[in-house]
Design an enzyme around this catalytic site. Structure first.
Site, PDB file in Angstrom:
ATOM      1  N   ASP A 248      59.867  52.770 -41.404  1.00 37.87           N
ATOM      2  CA  ASP A 248      60.336  51.770 -41.205  1.00 37.87           C
ATOM      3  C   ASP A 248      59.238  51.136 -39.703  1.00 37.87           C
ATOM      4  OD1 ASP A 248      60.557  49.260 -39.311  1.00 37.87           O
ATOM      5  OD2 ASP A 248      62.279  49.551 -38.655  1.00 37.87           O
TER       6      ASP A 248
ATOM      7  N   GLU B 229      35.322  71.727 -30.498  1.00 44.11           N
ATOM      8  CA  GLU B 229      35.469  72.494 -29.245  1.00 44.11           C
ATOM      9  C   GLU B 229      36.332  71.928 -28.108  1.00 44.11           C
ATOM     10  OE1 GLU B 229      31.704  73.674 -27.503  1.00 44.11           O
ATOM     11  OE2 GLU B 229      31.043  73.523 -29.826  1.00 44.11           O
TER      12      GLU B 229
ATOM     13  N   GLU C 152      38.999  71.501 -25.071  1.00 41.77           N
ATOM     14  CA  GLU C 152      39.386  72.170 -23.753  1.00 41.77           C
ATOM     15  C   GLU C 152      41.039  71.747 -23.748  1.00 41.77           C
ATOM     16  OE1 GLU C 152      34.991  72.539 -22.764  1.00 41.77           O
ATOM     17  OE2 GLU C 152      35.749  71.319 -21.844  1.00 41.77           O
TER      18      GLU C 152
ATOM     19  N   GLU D 141      37.879  79.035 -19.473  1.00 36.98           N
ATOM     20  CA  GLU D 141      36.731  77.443 -19.304  1.00 36.98           C
ATOM     21  C   GLU D 141      36.588  77.842 -18.303  1.00 36.98           C
ATOM     22  OE1 GLU D 141      34.768  75.959 -20.119  1.00 36.98           O
ATOM     23  OE2 GLU D 141      34.432  75.848 -22.055  1.00 36.98           O
TER      24      GLU D 141
ATOM     25  N   GLU E  76      39.816  77.106 -24.037  1.00 37.97           N
ATOM     26  CA  GLU E  76      39.001  76.401 -24.620  1.00 37.97           C
ATOM     27  C   GLU E  76      39.420  78.013 -26.315  1.00 37.97           C
ATOM     28  OE1 GLU E  76      34.913  75.614 -26.530  1.00 37.97           O
ATOM     29  OE2 GLU E  76      35.286  75.403 -24.916  1.00 37.97           O
TER      30      GLU E  76
ATOM     31  N   HIS F 270      34.129  68.086 -27.812  1.00 32.12           N
ATOM     32  CA  HIS F 270      32.578  68.642 -28.081  1.00 32.12           C
ATOM     33  C   HIS F 270      32.765  68.153 -29.793  1.00 32.12           C
ATOM     34  CE1 HIS F 270      30.922  70.280 -24.737  1.00 32.12           C
ATOM     35  NE2 HIS F 270      31.505  69.143 -24.217  1.00 32.12           N
TER      36      HIS F 270
ATOM     37  N   ARG G  69      21.518  71.390 -21.885  1.00 31.67           N
ATOM     38  CA  ARG G  69      23.118  70.412 -21.811  1.00 31.67           C
ATOM     39  C   ARG G  69      23.177  69.506 -21.408  1.00 31.67           C
ATOM     40  NH1 ARG G  69      26.483  74.939 -24.525  1.00 31.67           N
ATOM     41  NH2 ARG G  69      25.729  76.517 -25.216  1.00 31.67           N
TER      42      ARG G  69
ATOM     43  N   GLU H 151      25.685  68.162 -31.730  1.00 34.48           N
ATOM     44  CA  GLU H 151      26.695  68.566 -30.694  1.00 34.48           C
ATOM     45  C   GLU H 151      26.612  66.887 -29.991  1.00 34.48           C
ATOM     46  OE1 GLU H 151      28.574  71.221 -27.776  1.00 34.48           O
ATOM     47  OE2 GLU H 151      26.619  70.909 -28.343  1.00 34.48           O
TER      48      GLU H 151
ATOM     49  N   ARG I 254      29.003  65.761 -27.322  1.00 31.90           N
ATOM     50  CA  ARG I 254      29.547  65.751 -25.912  1.00 31.90           C
ATOM     51  C   ARG I 254      30.166  65.026 -25.290  1.00 31.90           C
ATOM     52  NH1 ARG I 254      26.660  68.160 -22.096  1.00 31.90           N
ATOM     53  NH2 ARG I 254      27.942  69.505 -21.831  1.00 31.90           N
TER      54      ARG I 254
END
Length: 442
Positions: free
Chosen positions: A52, A130, A132, A187, A194, A243, A314, A331, A333
């Site tokens: 359903d 990645e 976390e 982390e 992670e 990420h 970064r 990547e 982020r």
């Protein structure tokens, strides 16, 4: 390799499976189950299991509720933590309408549609997440807290908490389920962990992210802990991101790699980045889908806030890791682990494909720390910002036809409706901060 119906039935017999969970994901990224006995497995594999759909939030109205669960035989897996006698297995399912057509509101079908668009252009997508998460203690009643006795830091070898043992068991369980774990570490924040698994085809990775979250929560519970993928559970420390490393392949060759370019990045890669940057504000509603997501997307905690790209630092939204050749990747982020992975991968891919189709050149890369730049410097460099709230993100999505087309009308409308209600519920609440700030003053 695709498993046949007979191979799945044989594996179920060999593992003494008694129950099968037919799993699927709703629009908001919540894993759902329909449990059947092994006697019904053949019927399920023939696509004859109905459920359903009106009972699932965001799916369909009552008058159109009959839907089919169509299992993907390749996703058959036996849960390692169940007793070996009378064990429990799972199959991940696509949702189909009663007339045998794919249901447009099924997130797995949404991702398949965008992957088919990429295939028409000659591309396949590989993704490496990645993810976390936090491990917290529970109280005397078993309810989750935000308390951790953890004193460890980033990559710490000896966390003095229960998390080390729990994380080891998570890795072992994931490996039993066929994951290839590449890294597992502590982390930045207390209680934060992670676990990274090997990149693979996009659909397989979306399935794995859902399984990963399920396994992490289950194993944490068995250690007396609560695992949460909430993006920012504690003020003043780093939040949890997910990420998303992405690379397009063409005829088994990485389409992002060009050895003849100065930075060895192909035009395809740069157009993909251009598409991501153009559509970044609109995809944020999907990659960061909760009110809480925007408590993570603030300056000062390593989360990306500014719409820029770089191969060196970064702080921007998009980073190009140093590896080249078949490992060349982009990547992204900004996503956090509360997102629906099927929809998040679909909208990121759609943005990148739009960049390739329309040859969208990205702005020049920013190789200095954006967090340390003044507002005037960022304006001068043409660096925009991601939405600062769920409301802003909804507005950006509402104005972007490309990303809306990736979702389809059904998913888009249900998503916007639910998230607008979520924002309004948050907006009208009186929060503890307001009481602390104003109650005694005015």
């Amino acid at each position: 390799m695709t498993l046949t119906k007979e191979e799945v039935l044989n594996r179920a017999r060999e593992s003494d499976v008694k129950f099968i969970r037919l799993q699927f994901t709703d629009i908001f990224g919540v894993l759902k189950n329909v449990a059947i006995t092994v006697e019904q497995l053949a019927k399920a594999l023939d696509g004859e299991m109905m459920f359903d759909g009106s009972s699932i939030e965001g799916f369909v109205r009552i008058e159109e509720s009959d839907m089919y669960l169509i299992p993907d035989p390749n996703t058959f897996a036996v849960f390692p933590w169940r007793p070996r006698e009378g064990s429990v297995a799972r199959l991940i399912c696509d949702i189909y309408n009663h007339d045998g057509t794919p249901f447009i509101g099924c997130p797995r079908n949404t991702l398949k549609r965008v992957l088919a668009e990429a295939a028409e252009m000659g591309f396949s997508l590989k993704v490496g997440p990645e993810a976390e998460f936090f491990l917290f203690h529970t109280d005397a009643e078993g309810k989750p807290t935000t308390i951790t006795h953890d004193k460890a830091g980033y990559f710490d070898l000896t966390p003095v908490d229960l998390g080390e043992n729990a994380r080891r068991d998570m890795v072992l369980t994931l490996e039993e389920l066929g994951f290839e774990i590449e890294a597992s570490h502590h982390e930045v924040a207390p209680g934060q962990h992670e676990i990274d698994f090997k990149y693979d085809d996009a659909l397989d990775i979306a399935d794995k992210i859902m399984t990963f979250k399920f396994v992490v929560r289950t194993i944490a519970q068995r250690h007396g802990l609560h695992a949460t993928f909430m993006p920012k559970p504690v003020f003043g420390i780093a939040g949890s991101g997910m990420h998303m490393n992405q690379s397009l392949f063409q005829n088994d060759r990485n389409a992002f790699f060009d050895p003849d370019m100065p930075d060895q990045l192909s035009n395809t890669a740069k157009y993909y980045v251009g598409g991501l940057i153009k559509h970044a504000p609109a995809i944020t509603a999907i990659t960061n889908p909760t009110v809480n997501s925007y408590k993570r997307l603030v300056s000062g905690y390593e989360a990306p806030v500014y719409i820029a790209w770089s191969a060196r630092n970064r702080s921007p939204l998009i980073r190009i890791p140093a590896k080249r050749g078949s490992s060349t990747r982009i990547e992204l982020r900004s996503p956090d682990p509360s997102c629906n992975p099927y929809l998040a991968i679909a909208v990121a891919l759609k943005a990148g494909l739009d960049g390739i189709k329309n040859r969208i050149q990205p702005p020049p890369p920013i190789d200095k720390n954006i967090y340390e730049m003044t507002n005037e410097e960022r304006i001068e460099e043409g660096i925009g910002s991601l939405p600062t709230s769920l409301y802003e993100a909804i507005e950006e999505l509402a104005g972007n036809e490309v990303i809306k087309s990736a979702l389809g009308n059904h998913t888009y409308n249900r998503f916007i409706e639910a998230k607008t209600i979520e924002w309004d519920r948050f907006r009208v609440q009186v929060h503890p901060w307001e009481l602390d700030e104003y109650l005694a003053v005015f």
